[in-house]
Scaffold this active site. Structure first.
Site, PDB file in Angstrom:
ATOM      1  CB  SER A 102      28.392  17.687  27.629  1.00  0.00           C
ATOM      2  OG  SER A 102      27.293  18.233  27.489  1.00  0.00           O
ATOM      3  CE  LYS A 113      24.259  16.489  28.496  1.00  0.00           C
ATOM      4  NZ  LYS A 113      24.528  17.229  27.298  1.00  0.00           N
ATOM      5  CB  SER A 123      26.297  18.131  24.022  1.00  0.00           C
ATOM      6  OG  SER A 123      27.404  19.007  24.693  1.00  0.00           O
TER       7      SER A 123
HETATM    8  N1  GLN Z   1      31.824  21.551  23.779  1.00  0.00           N
HETATM    9  C1  GLN Z   1      30.604  22.592  24.029  1.00  0.00           C
HETATM   10  C2  GLN Z   1      30.886  23.082  25.651  1.00  0.00           C
HETATM   11  O1  GLN Z   1      31.666  22.824  26.072  1.00  0.00           O
HETATM   12  C3  GLN Z   1      29.207  22.215  23.890  1.00  0.00           C
HETATM   13  C4  GLN Z   1      28.666  21.490  24.898  1.00  0.00           C
HETATM   14  C5  GLN Z   1      27.266  21.233  25.018  1.00  0.00           C
HETATM   15  O2  GLN Z   1      26.370  21.431  23.892  1.00  0.00           O
HETATM   16  N2  GLN Z   1      26.610  21.021  26.301  1.00  0.00           N
HETATM   17  O3  GLN Z   1      30.260  24.227  25.789  1.00  0.00           O
END
Ligand code: GLN
Length: 442
Positions: free
Chosen positions: A114, A39, A138
């Site tokens: 994400s 990532k 995510s």
């Molecule tokens: N969807 C969640 C957020 O927007 C989790 C995202 C993540 O784990 N980076 O915070």
């Protein structure tokens, strides 16, 4: 696909699926033992690292994140940095300042977020493992939307050194792969104490003993708000688990309801302080007018290069931490976090794992995502954020397909440091369930 084919086709693979923000131009695998991606919020030598944000464009880290360094030391070749929501802020990878990855089962749909690019790479490229990061789901969300396995370990299991922070008390580095056995193979590689991340320092060793999950608790609250296809696939999976000799019991877990709002208060609070360092001076773009006063200079960069969601989270997180509001929001959310941790601890005294669908619906279409309000999108995380608030390890496995052939996932949450049980579950499940591969064409 051999390593050589992947490396020579990587450009056309990316044109179609948009999983990478940056990828290697070196088509020679040399003596690499395997290929992996990471990532784009993990720093890496040789690759620009942007964290999905335009504000970091041009940032070339001089060091590898510990997890990347360990994968390279184990013989891995880093082939690309995967597209993601800006700084991890999102559930569909559609809040990316760069490319938006396309779901391998339907290009008109999102990969989840994400770590969407990582899930996409894991689904599309054969024998591929990708490093993902979870703050509030995510890893498991995109794993579920793309029909692959994803594991987020216990908070502290994998060093966060070189991870560009979203919410420091929540962030965890984990793995995504189409092969359950890859999780067992690579989690020990990236785990372990690292002096450079104090939160990784006190941890029991990750032993792979093949410890089984013998009983799962299914929270009744998790069934609320599921789409019909997810609910059906999940119920079928419970029957499969029973057939595997696993006890399935419904439990009350009222804490689940409060986890999502508490998460968004805590995560945005931490994010808003983390983003304060991006002002056009140390990383990324630095092309501002130096004759401006310093606050005008900073405002120029932050207004121009942060996306809407990053700005929204700076506002939200600054508000919830402000004197006068802190007790009402931030401090209260910390109490809810303790309540959620206690709820898991109680249930996990009698059961080996808590189980629920990973996401309440299948990967949505991009045109539907564009109609969602921010709150609707935050609500989609109600099943993934609780385990992240608790810092407990969790695993998403593919568990069904709807009438359109879109994958559905379910998530096992084990007690702290019990990754072994999750890994064993992933491998057992892989034998019991017929996982479909996305049809990949270039
Ligand atoms: N969807 C969640 C957020 O927007 C989790 C995202 C993540 O784990 N980076 O915070």
């Amino acid at each position: 696909m051999t390593m050589q084919t992947v490396l020579s086709d990587i450009g056309s693979i990316n044109d179609k699926y948009v999983m990478f923000n940056r990828f290697t131009e070196d088509s020679d695998p040399g003596d690499s033992k395997f290929l992996f991606s990471a990532k784009d919020n993990l720093t890496s030598k040789d690759f620009e690292t942007c964290c999905g944000s335009r504000i970091l464009e041009g940032y070339h880290p001089v060091f590898d994140a510990t997890a990347i360094a360990k994968m390279r030391n184990a013989g891995g070749k880093l082939i690309g940095k995967t597209n993601m929501d800006e700084f991890g802020f999102g559930t569909f990878s559609a809040n990316s300042g760069f490319g938006i990855p396309r779901n391998p089962f339907d290009l008109e749909r999102a990969c989840g977020g994400s770590s969407g690019g990582s899930a996409c790479a894991a689904a599309v490229i054969e024998d591929h493992v990708s490093l993902g990061v979870s703050t509030g789901g995510s890893i498991c969300c995109p794993a579920s939307f793309c029909g692959v396995y994803g594991i987020a370990p216990t908070y502290g299991r994998v060093s966060r050194y070189g991870l560009i922070d979203y919410g420091n008390s929540l962030d965890k580095i984990g793995l995504l792969s189409a092969k359950a056995s890859d999780l067992t193979r690579y989690l020990p590689v990236i785990s372990g104490r690292d002096e450079r991340d104090p939160t990784s320092c006190v941890q029991p060793e990750l032993e792979i003993k093949g410890d089984r999950i013998r009983s799962v608790a299914v929270p009744k609250e998790a069934a609320e708000g599921l789409s019909k296809d997810v609910s059906e696939a999940f119920l079928n999976s419970l029957e499969t688990l029973k057939g595997m000799g696993i006890d399935v019991e419904y439990v009350d877990m009222p804490a689940l309801k409060y986890a999502m709002p508490a998460y968004y208060v805590l995560a945005t609070s931490e994010a808003s302080t983390n983003l304060a360092r991006y002002v056009g001076m140390r990383y990324g773009h630095q092309d501002g007018d130096l004759s401006l006063k310093f606050d005008d200079y900073f405002t120029y960069f932050r207004s121009k290069y942060f996306g809407d969601e990053a700005k929204r989270r700076i506002l939200l997180g600054t508000y919830t931490r402000m004197a006068g509001f802190r007790d009402r929001y931030y401090a209260k959310a910390l109490k809810v976090r303790m309540y959620v941790i206690d709820a898991y601890k109680q249930i996990l005294k009698d059961h080996d794992a808590v189980l629920a669908p990973t996401m309440p619906f299948v990967a949505p279409r991009f045109d539907d995502i564009s109609k969602m309000t921010p709150v609707e999108s935050y609500k989609a995380d109600y099943l993934t954020v609780p385990a992240n608030l608790a810092g407990t390890p969790h695993l998403s496995v593919p568990c069904g397909y709807n009438a359109d052939g879109m994958p559905i996932g379910m998530q096992f949450v084990a007690d702290h440091w019990n990754e072994d049980r999750l890994l064993t579950m992933a491998n057992e499940w892989d034998k019991a369930f017929d996982v479909r591969k996305a049809e990949v064409s270039l």
